[in-house]
Design a protein around this motif. Structure first.
Motif, PDB file in Angstrom:
ATOM      1  N   UNK A 152       0.819  -1.203   0.000  1.00  0.00           N
ATOM      2  CA  UNK A 152       0.000   0.000   0.000  1.00  0.00           C
ATOM      3  C   UNK A 152       0.860   1.263   0.000  1.00  0.00           C
ATOM      4  N   UNK A 153       2.094   1.152   0.490  1.00  0.00           N
ATOM      5  CA  UNK A 153       2.982   2.310   0.557  1.00  0.00           C
ATOM      6  C   UNK A 153       3.742   2.529  -0.750  1.00  0.00           C
ATOM      7  N   UNK A 154       3.538   1.633  -1.727  1.00  0.00           N
ATOM      8  CA  UNK A 154       4.285   1.692  -2.976  1.00  0.00           C
ATOM      9  C   UNK A 154       3.333   1.815  -4.161  1.00  0.00           C
ATOM     10  N   UNK A 155       3.162   3.033  -4.705  1.00  0.00           N
ATOM     11  CA  UNK A 155       2.319   3.154  -5.900  1.00  0.00           C
ATOM     12  C   UNK A 155       2.942   2.468  -7.106  1.00  0.00           C
ATOM     13  N   UNK A 156       4.266   2.291  -7.064  1.00  0.00           N
ATOM     14  CA  UNK A 156       4.972   1.563  -8.112  1.00  0.00           C
ATOM     15  C   UNK A 156       6.010   0.656  -7.465  1.00  0.00           C
ATOM     16  N   UNK A 157       6.358  -0.408  -8.178  1.00  0.00           N
ATOM     17  CA  UNK A 157       7.309  -1.374  -7.657  1.00  0.00           C
ATOM     18  C   UNK A 157       8.252  -1.792  -8.775  1.00  0.00           C
ATOM     19  N   UNK A 158       9.555  -1.702  -8.512  1.00  0.00           N
ATOM     20  CA  UNK A 158      10.539  -2.131  -9.497  1.00  0.00           C
ATOM     21  C   UNK A 158      11.079  -3.506  -9.107  1.00  0.00           C
ATOM     22  N   UNK A 159      11.122  -4.398 -10.076  1.00  0.00           N
ATOM     23  CA  UNK A 159      11.635  -5.740  -9.846  1.00  0.00           C
ATOM     24  C   UNK A 159      13.144  -5.729 -10.083  1.00  0.00           C
ATOM     25  N   UNK A 160      13.884  -6.285  -9.164  1.00  0.00           N
ATOM     26  CA  UNK A 160      15.339  -6.381  -9.311  1.00  0.00           C
ATOM     27  C   UNK A 160      15.667  -7.709  -9.991  1.00  0.00           C
ATOM     28  N   UNK A 161      16.350  -7.686 -11.137  1.00  0.00           N
ATOM     29  CA  UNK A 161      16.661  -8.946 -11.832  1.00  0.00           C
ATOM     30  C   UNK A 161      17.422  -9.916 -10.936  1.00  0.00           C
ATOM     31  N   UNK A 162      17.139 -11.192 -11.096  1.00  0.00           N
ATOM     32  CA  UNK A 162      17.829 -12.202 -10.300  1.00  0.00           C
ATOM     33  C   UNK A 162      19.189 -12.511 -10.928  1.00  0.00           C
ATOM     34  N   UNK A 163      20.097 -12.978 -10.107  1.00  0.00           N
ATOM     35  CA  UNK A 163      21.441 -13.306 -10.593  1.00  0.00           C
ATOM     36  C   UNK A 163      21.683 -14.803 -10.662  1.00  0.00           C
ATOM     37  N   UNK A 164      20.671 -15.572 -10.305  1.00  0.00           N
ATOM     38  CA  UNK A 164      20.804 -17.023 -10.347  1.00  0.00           C
ATOM     39  C   UNK A 164      19.444 -17.673 -10.213  1.00  0.00           C
ATOM     40  N   UNK A 165      19.399 -18.981 -10.139  1.00  0.00           N
ATOM     41  CA  UNK A 165      18.123 -19.696 -10.033  1.00  0.00           C
ATOM     42  C   UNK A 165      17.381 -19.316  -8.757  1.00  0.00           C
ATOM     43  N   UNK A 166      16.067 -19.142  -8.865  1.00  0.00           N
ATOM     44  CA  UNK A 166      15.284 -18.895  -7.657  1.00  0.00           C
ATOM     45  C   UNK A 166      14.868 -20.229  -7.049  1.00  0.00           C
ATOM     46  N   UNK A 167      14.944 -20.294  -5.753  1.00  0.00           N
ATOM     47  CA  UNK A 167      14.601 -21.524  -5.030  1.00  0.00           C
ATOM     48  C   UNK A 167      13.851 -21.156  -3.760  1.00  0.00           C
ATOM     49  N   UNK A 168      13.158 -22.133  -3.216  1.00  0.00           N
ATOM     50  CA  UNK A 168      12.453 -21.925  -1.970  1.00  0.00           C
ATOM     51  C   UNK A 168      11.142 -22.675  -1.941  1.00  0.00           C
ATOM     52  N   UNK A 169      10.479 -22.611  -0.813  1.00  0.00           N
ATOM     53  CA  UNK A 169       9.182 -23.267  -0.628  1.00  0.00           C
ATOM     54  C   UNK A 169       8.096 -22.210  -0.577  1.00  0.00           C
ATOM     55  N   UNK A 170       6.967 -22.484  -1.194  1.00  0.00           N
ATOM     56  CA  UNK A 170       5.860 -21.533  -1.216  1.00  0.00           C
ATOM     57  C   UNK A 170       4.556 -22.245  -0.870  1.00  0.00           C
ATOM     58  N   UNK A 171       3.607 -21.460  -0.406  1.00  0.00           N
ATOM     59  CA  UNK A 171       2.239 -21.936  -0.228  1.00  0.00           C
ATOM     60  C   UNK A 171       1.372 -21.141  -1.194  1.00  0.00           C
ATOM     61  N   UNK A 172       0.823 -21.823  -2.176  1.00  0.00           N
ATOM     62  CA  UNK A 172      -0.018 -21.157  -3.166  1.00  0.00           C
ATOM     63  C   UNK A 172      -1.420 -20.988  -2.585  1.00  0.00           C
ATOM     64  N   UNK A 173      -2.003 -19.804  -2.710  1.00  0.00           N
ATOM     65  CA  UNK A 173      -3.350 -19.604  -2.156  1.00  0.00           C
ATOM     66  C   UNK A 173      -4.383 -20.468  -2.858  1.00  0.00           C
ATOM     67  N   UNK A 174      -5.523 -20.611  -2.213  1.00  0.00           N
ATOM     68  CA  UNK A 174      -6.595 -21.421  -2.768  1.00  0.00           C
ATOM     69  C   UNK A 174      -7.158 -20.844  -4.043  1.00  0.00           C
ATOM     70  N   UNK A 175      -7.839 -21.683  -4.791  1.00  0.00           N
ATOM     71  CA  UNK A 175      -8.426 -21.286  -6.067  1.00  0.00           C
ATOM     72  C   UNK A 175      -9.567 -20.299  -5.861  1.00  0.00           C
ATOM     73  N   UNK A 176      -9.471 -19.161  -6.548  1.00  0.00           N
ATOM     74  CA  UNK A 176     -10.570 -18.191  -6.520  1.00  0.00           C
ATOM     75  C   UNK A 176     -11.826 -18.803  -7.128  1.00  0.00           C
TER      76      UNK A 176
END
Length: 422
Positions: A4-28
């Motif tokens: 809410x504090x960011x009217x715009x957001x810049x994505x910083x390019x990654x420098x390598x493979x992204x990894x990690x665990x996520x929880x995907x929200x339920x189906x709308x």
């Protein structure tokens, strides 16, 4: 991150493979179908895996206005208690830009007793609903939408008459789903028939609707192609698990292949039953995606695939996507404009087709692209993928992801993606 504090957001390019665990929200899609059908069932139903987002909150709020008790047990579990009847609300039902809630409730409120006004925001007031209004009229429902879009007024009389209704679903499969869910509450069995050539986009979403209906006791058969017979069963209360959202998964699958990463979804995403799950195989074919992709049955995944195609080895033409012009925004034009902001001439429209002129050299390049999201969550999320690969990608109005994936930016950060205020 406090978006809410960011009217715009810049994505910083990654420098390598992204990894990690996520929880995907339920189906709308499943959450809003289950909310409505449980509200039409007498008794107590518990829904697990529920998505809490703008669209589902609008649906839940409207049902509460009509006398349904909804209790939140935890972040993803709710209990609905209903008499099986809907009461006419004291105020209009405001549904934001939630297409599922608006179309489904336009039909369902015919079961109330009294006048019901269904309205939405400025975007929803441009989204067509006339084919559904005409179909309901043929069932004896007194309904009007003077502009052919919301607001819609239904002078409900506790039910509807008629045992056959045809519907032009060329603009949205949601019209068919709305009629099917209503039909189980008829005085007799009801046949819902497609008008036209049966070339309906999003047909898999009708299967989702039928699955939810049957979980709550409905009996539906399909005597012929484009015809569904819904028996007079009403609905019975039930406990119903909602699977994670396949459309949300598409962004993360694409992030995996673009960066050579590996994400732990903590579930078997190959088991998802929603239509957009079929996009996974196309995503995994990158950087050698098909030359022609028919998006008619994976409509919400098309923006993801189009941005992915920008980094493909060869051009990609997207066909069967005319319906994307009447979503939260004109997604064909919005995606085309966004791609051309990344690099002039990267995409163009031919009729309702979108052609993406792939350019592998975009990886590692710098741009000055401010992506106009048109307040459309899918535009914001799909162009975040470009930001993984290119410097200078700025997403305007990033908080619009709250429509279906409120934690999206937090999920990206948890995977090591940098985000900053431009």
């Amino acid at each position: 991150m406090n978006i809410d504090a960011f009217p715009q957001l810049e994505i910083v390019p990654v420098t390598g493979p992204i990894t990690g665990a996520v929880v995907v929200p339920g189906s709308k899609s499943l959450t809003n179908r289950a909310f409505l059908v449980a509200a039409l069932a007498k008794g107590e139903s518990t829904l697990s895996g529920v998505l809490t987002s703008d669209d589902t909150v609008h649906m839940a709020t409207a049902l509460k206005q009509m006398g349904v008790e909804i209790e939140t047990l935890d972040a993803t579990t709710v209990t609905l208690r209903s008499s099986g009847k809907l009461k006419a609300p004291a105020e209009p039902l405001f549904l934001g830009n939630a297409g599922t809630a608006t179309r489904f409730l336009t039909a369902a409120v015919a079961l109330a007793d009294g006048a019901v006004v269904i309205d939405g925001d400025a975007h929803m007031r441009k989204r067509p609903i006339q084919p559904l209004v005409e179909a309901l009229t043929r069932l004896g429902v007194k309904v009007s939408a003077p502009t052919g879009c919301p607001p819609v007024t239904v002078k409900a009389r506790g039910g509807f008459s008629g045992d056959v209704v045809d519907i032009d679903a060329g603009l949205s499969s949601q019209y068919v789903s709305a009629l099917l869910m209503l039909a189980a509450c008829g005085e007799t069995a009801v046949e819902v028939r497609l008008r036209g050539d049966h070339g309906i986009g999003g047909r898999g979403y009708i299967d989702l609707t039928l699955g939810v209906m049957q979980a709550f006791g409905a009996k539906v058969s399909q005597p012929s192609d484009g015809v569904w017979r819904v028996e007079r069963t009403g609905y019975v209360a039930a406990d119903y698990p909602i699977e994670p959202d396949a459309s949300s998964c598409t962004y993360l699958w694409a992030a995996e292949v673009l960066t050579g990463g590996k994400i732990d979804f903590q579930m078997d995403t190959a088991a998802l039953t929603q239509p957009d799950a079929k996009a996974r195989d196309i995503i995994m074919s990158w950087p050698n995606m098909p030359a022609i992709i028919d998006g008619s049955q994976i409509q919400d995944a098309v923006p993801t695939l189009a941005v992915l195609a920008a980094f493909n080895q060869t051009p990609v033409r997207f066909v069967g996507i005319a319906n994307l012009r009447v979503k939260e925004c004109d997604r064909v034009s919005a995606v085309c404009d966004g791609l051309n902001a990344l690099r002039a001439g990267l995409a163009h429209e031919e009729g309702d087709d979108l052609i993406v002129h792939a350019d592998p050299a975009l990886s590692g390049a710098t741009t000055k692209a401010v992506i106009d999201t048109h307040n459309d969550h899918r535009i914001a999320m799909c162009f975040s993928l470009a930001g993984l690969m290119m410097s200078g990608v700025v997403i305007d109005n990033p908080k619009c992801v709250s429509k279906t994936f409120p934690t999206y930016w937090d999920v990206l950060e948890s995977l090591g993606v940098g985000l900053k205020h431009p």
